[in-house]
Design an enzyme around this catalytic site. Structure first.
Site, PDB file in Angstrom:
ATOM      1  CD  GLU A 180      -2.817  -1.361   2.351  1.00  0.00           C
ATOM      2  OE1 GLU A 180      -2.796  -0.467   3.215  1.00  0.00           O
ATOM      3  OE2 GLU A 180      -3.563  -2.349   2.411  1.00  0.00           O
ATOM      4  CG  ASN A 221      -0.555  -6.727  -1.822  1.00  0.00           C
ATOM      5  OD1 ASN A 221      -1.112  -7.277  -2.784  1.00  0.00           O
ATOM      6  ND2 ASN A 221      -1.047  -6.758  -0.598  1.00  0.00           N
ATOM      7  CG  HIS A 257      -9.847  -5.731   0.365  1.00  0.00           C
ATOM      8  ND1 HIS A 257     -10.076  -6.904   1.054  1.00  0.00           N
ATOM      9  CD2 HIS A 257      -8.536  -5.447   0.543  1.00  0.00           C
ATOM     10  CE1 HIS A 257      -8.955  -7.310   1.628  1.00  0.00           C
ATOM     11  NE2 HIS A 257      -8.007  -6.439   1.328  1.00  0.00           N
ATOM     12  CD  GLU A 285      -4.610  -7.899   1.208  1.00  0.00           C
ATOM     13  OE1 GLU A 285      -5.496  -7.221   1.778  1.00  0.00           O
ATOM     14  OE2 GLU A 285      -3.402  -7.658   1.308  1.00  0.00           O
ATOM     15  CG  ASP A 287     -12.698  -9.018   1.186  1.00  0.00           C
ATOM     16  OD1 ASP A 287     -12.706  -7.982   0.480  1.00  0.00           O
ATOM     17  OD2 ASP A 287     -12.104  -9.080   2.264  1.00  0.00           O
TER      18      ASP A 287
HETATM   19  O1  G3I Z   1      -3.408  -7.567  18.526  1.00  0.00           O
HETATM   20  C1  G3I Z   1      -4.376  -6.649  19.037  1.00  0.00           C
HETATM   21  C2  G3I Z   1      -4.892  -7.109  20.381  1.00  0.00           C
HETATM   22  O2  G3I Z   1      -3.826  -7.087  21.303  1.00  0.00           O
HETATM   23  C3  G3I Z   1      -6.024  -6.186  20.814  1.00  0.00           C
HETATM   24  O3  G3I Z   1      -6.582  -6.680  22.006  1.00  0.00           O
HETATM   25  C4  G3I Z   1      -7.105  -6.126  19.748  1.00  0.00           C
HETATM   26  C5  G3I Z   1      -8.200  -5.142  20.124  1.00  0.00           C
HETATM   27  O4  G3I Z   1      -8.873  -4.666  18.991  1.00  0.00           O
HETATM   28  O5  G3I Z   1      -6.532  -5.703  18.546  1.00  0.00           O
HETATM   29  C6  G3I Z   1      -5.526  -6.582  18.066  1.00  0.00           C
HETATM   30  O6  G3I Z   1      -5.048  -6.089  16.869  1.00  0.00           O
HETATM   31  C7  G3I Z   1      -5.885  -6.236  15.751  1.00  0.00           C
HETATM   32  C8  G3I Z   1      -5.107  -6.978  14.671  1.00  0.00           C
HETATM   33  O7  G3I Z   1      -5.869  -7.065  13.475  1.00  0.00           O
HETATM   34  C9  G3I Z   1      -4.715  -8.373  15.090  1.00  0.00           C
HETATM   35  O8  G3I Z   1      -5.853  -9.131  15.364  1.00  0.00           O
HETATM   36  C10 G3I Z   1      -6.293  -4.874  15.248  1.00  0.00           C
HETATM   37  O9  G3I Z   1      -7.146  -4.250  16.203  1.00  0.00           O
HETATM   38  C11 G3I Z   1      -7.009  -4.987  13.922  1.00  0.00           C
HETATM   39  O10 G3I Z   1      -7.207  -3.688  13.396  1.00  0.00           O
HETATM   40  C12 G3I Z   1      -6.159  -5.772  12.945  1.00  0.00           C
HETATM   41  O11 G3I Z   1      -6.888  -5.885  11.758  1.00  0.00           O
HETATM   42  C13 G3I Z   1      -6.164  -6.365  10.651  1.00  0.00           C
HETATM   43  C14 G3I Z   1      -6.002  -5.263   9.609  1.00  0.00           C
HETATM   44  O12 G3I Z   1      -5.359  -5.792   8.466  1.00  0.00           O
HETATM   45  C15 G3I Z   1      -5.178  -4.099  10.141  1.00  0.00           C
HETATM   46  O13 G3I Z   1      -4.934  -3.202   9.118  1.00  0.00           O
HETATM   47  C16 G3I Z   1      -6.958  -7.501  10.060  1.00  0.00           C
HETATM   48  O14 G3I Z   1      -6.986  -8.581  10.985  1.00  0.00           O
HETATM   49  C17 G3I Z   1      -6.311  -7.950   8.750  1.00  0.00           C
HETATM   50  O15 G3I Z   1      -7.153  -8.897   8.129  1.00  0.00           O
HETATM   51  C18 G3I Z   1      -6.162  -6.742   7.842  1.00  0.00           C
HETATM   52  O16 G3I Z   1      -5.568  -7.144   6.648  1.00  0.00           O
HETATM   53  C19 G3I Z   1      -5.332  -6.106   5.705  1.00  0.00           C
HETATM   54  C20 G3I Z   1      -4.088  -6.485   4.937  1.00  0.00           C
HETATM   55  O17 G3I Z   1      -3.022  -6.730   5.812  1.00  0.00           O
HETATM   56  C21 G3I Z   1      -3.730  -5.405   3.930  1.00  0.00           C
HETATM   57  N1  G3I Z   1      -4.834  -5.088   3.075  1.00  0.00           N
HETATM   58  C22 G3I Z   1      -6.101  -4.789   3.754  1.00  0.00           C
HETATM   59  C23 G3I Z   1      -6.476  -5.921   4.693  1.00  0.00           C
HETATM   60  C24 G3I Z   1      -7.831  -5.669   5.328  1.00  0.00           C
HETATM   61  O18 G3I Z   1      -7.818  -4.521   6.111  1.00  0.00           O
END
Ligand code: G3I
Length: 497
Positions: A180, A221, A257, A285, A287
């Protein structure tokens, strides 16, 4: 991560051009996916769903010379229904979070590869290719990096890439080296890397990654670059420039997405202009989010969207594969980012295949028949497995009941009607209303009522082709002492009786 205000305005691609059959070259690296895995996956689908042998998506895709992958998290490994589908249906795994900088190097020089290693082990156990995601990204970046003085960012970036790519050397199909990099208008995102190094950080990151792991394909990406637009123009110009300078770059990932009905009509032309630059392309990715609740018309449209994307990849020489972001609607990132939207995957919240699944299998050359209502899985087990089932299985279940006024015992026999051994089994079924399990033999059963899963014990996890295992349980009931009606073994529906 895509932000809510940025939505591609493209109209659906009605063309869904059928791909030329038998004209694709096999991908050397991907064709090596074990035959045993293909066999293991072959019996996963509900009867009649996709091809005469119920062929999995991964097998169908590999037969077309591409891969079909999914993204999962470390936490997902505790979900037996999810992992059964992930390992059986998908041939590539992308760790959704576990190889990102905030997990891998949360403080300077302190590396944590455990979560990524666990997902890498799952991929290896299921003969899945592995995609590293991601080395350099503005998001999920620890504050110690974004707070560094500009003069120290390059060193930190190189050190991170070198250590991470070296750790996974030899295990990855590809790395998303830079994720990104662009704003929607095609300007570079003003993140820590750009502020410190200007646009040259991209070439620097790619060169560093190549030095650490010469065997991994190196990708850029991004999202909202699927159609022809200013952002994809910027990526195109960057790729062109990097290639002309001899910077190591092998591919471009198009996150995809999508919003229901808005797969860009220029997707194919756009992918083709990238492959013309000498890079491979992949949908990384995928969806397709829906405003909830989803109607049946929405789900049908979603099927057309999935088919359109798959057909486009198949029609573009140099499109090496597709990855869905997540396994099922229950696991998706979408509702957390786009409240009121979701259901973007091919599997519903109970891990039942949706019309998008059928459409995808058909686009990949599977059968055009639809699943019969009685062959759909009825349970959505989420408990941790006591064994690691190795994939769906062809199966038959017979049962006997002994009942009295408020109690019963059921004995169930599961037969492996397939041609490959079942190694570790999870039989999912729904207990009739009012029944509560109070004890079990030759299996563990949890929870005690409603949709439950029976799992093998240490001594009866293997069922050879043609062989059977029996187990049973005691239960209380409130009037209905019937046997469960439907069963799935490691995610695949069984015949009953
Ligand atoms: O690890 C913390 C945890 O300690 C905390 O308690 C919890 C509370 O919300 O958050 C946890 O972190 C989360 C993390 O995923 C791990 O689970 C974040 O809040 C959450 O925002 C994060 O979301 C991820 C997101 O990327 C962040 O940008 C999604 O799981 C993941 O699927 C998503 O993937 C991205 C790709 O990497 C790039 N392209 C877009 C795609 C979708 O957003």
């Amino acid at each position: 991560m895509p932000v809510r205000t940025l939505r591609p305005g493209n109209t659906p691609d009605p063309s869904s051009t059928p791909h030329p059959r038998n004209t694709r070259r096999a991908l050397g690296t991907l064709a090596a996916v074990a035959t045993a895995t293909a066999l293991a996956a072959a019996a996963l689908l509900p009867a009649g769903q996709a091809g005469a042998a119920g062929t999995s998506l991964r097998t169908l895709a590999e037969a077309k010379g591409i891969y079909f992958g999914t993204a999962i998290t470390q936490g997902d490994l505790n979900n037996a229904a999810l992992t059964t589908i992930a390992g059986g249906q998908f041939g590539m795994l992308t760790p959704a979070n576990e190889m990102k900088w905030d997990t891998v190097e949360p403080s300077p020089g302190s590396f944590n590869f455990g979560p990524g290693d666990r997902l890498a082990a799952f991929a290896q156990a299921n003969s899945m290719k592995l995609r590293g995601h991601t080395l350099v990204w503005h998001n999920q970046l620890p504050s110690w990096v974004s707070n560094l003085p500009n003069g120290q960012v390059q060193g930190a970036m190189r050190n991170h890439i070198t250590n991470t790519a070296t750790h996974y050397k030899g295990k990855l199909y590809a790395w998303d080296v830079v994720n990104e990099p662009f704003n929607e208008d095609g300007s570079f995102r003003n993140d820590a890397f750009y502020r410190a190094m200007g646009s040259g950080y991209v070439a620097d990151a790619l060169r560093t990654a190549r030095a650490a792991d010469p065997g991994a394909k190196l990708y850029l990406n991004d999202y909202n670059i699927e159609g022809l637009n200013p952002k994809s123009d910027a990526m195109y110009n960057l790729v062109k420039s990097l290639k002309s300078q001899g910077v190591p770059l092998d591919g471009v990932g198009f996150q995809a997405h999508f919003i229901l009905g808005q797969v860009p009509s220029s997707l194919k032309a756009n992918l083709q202009r990238f492959t013309a630059l000498g890079v491979e392309v992949a949908v990384t990715e995928l969806d397709d989010r829906i405003k909830l609740p989803a109607s049946s018309a929405d789900l049908a449209q979603q099927g057309r969207d999935y088919a359109s994307v798959i057909n486009t990849c198949l029609a573009v020489t140099g499109c090496v594969g597709l990855t869905q972001w997540g396994v099922g609607d229950a696991d998706s990132w979408i509702p957390g980012t786009f409240p009121g939207e979701g259901d973007g995957t091919m599997y519903d919240r109970g891990y039942r295949p949706k019309p998008a699944y059928t459409a995808s299998a058909e686009a990949l050359g599977g059968s055009t028949s639809t699943p019969s209502p009685t062959s759909s899985p009825t349970a959505s087990p989420t408990a941790s497995p006591t064994a690691s089932p190795t994939g769906g299985a062809a199966c038959k279940v017979t049962g006997e009941t002994n009942a009295w006024n408020t109690g019963l015992t059921d004995n169930l026999t599961v037969t492996n009607t397939g041609s490959i051994p079942v190694n570790g089994w999870a039989l999912a079924f729904t207990l009739p209303a009012g029944q509560t399990v109070t004890g079990a033999w030759n299996a563990t059963i949890s929870p005690s009522s409603g949709p439950v899963t029976a799992r093998n014990l240490g001594y009866n996890g293997t069922i050879a082709p043609g062989a059977s295992v029996s187990f049973g349980y005691q239960a209380t009931h409130t009037g209905n002492a019937g046997l469960p009606a439907q069963f799935t073994l490691n995610g695949a529906p069984c015949t009953v009786g």
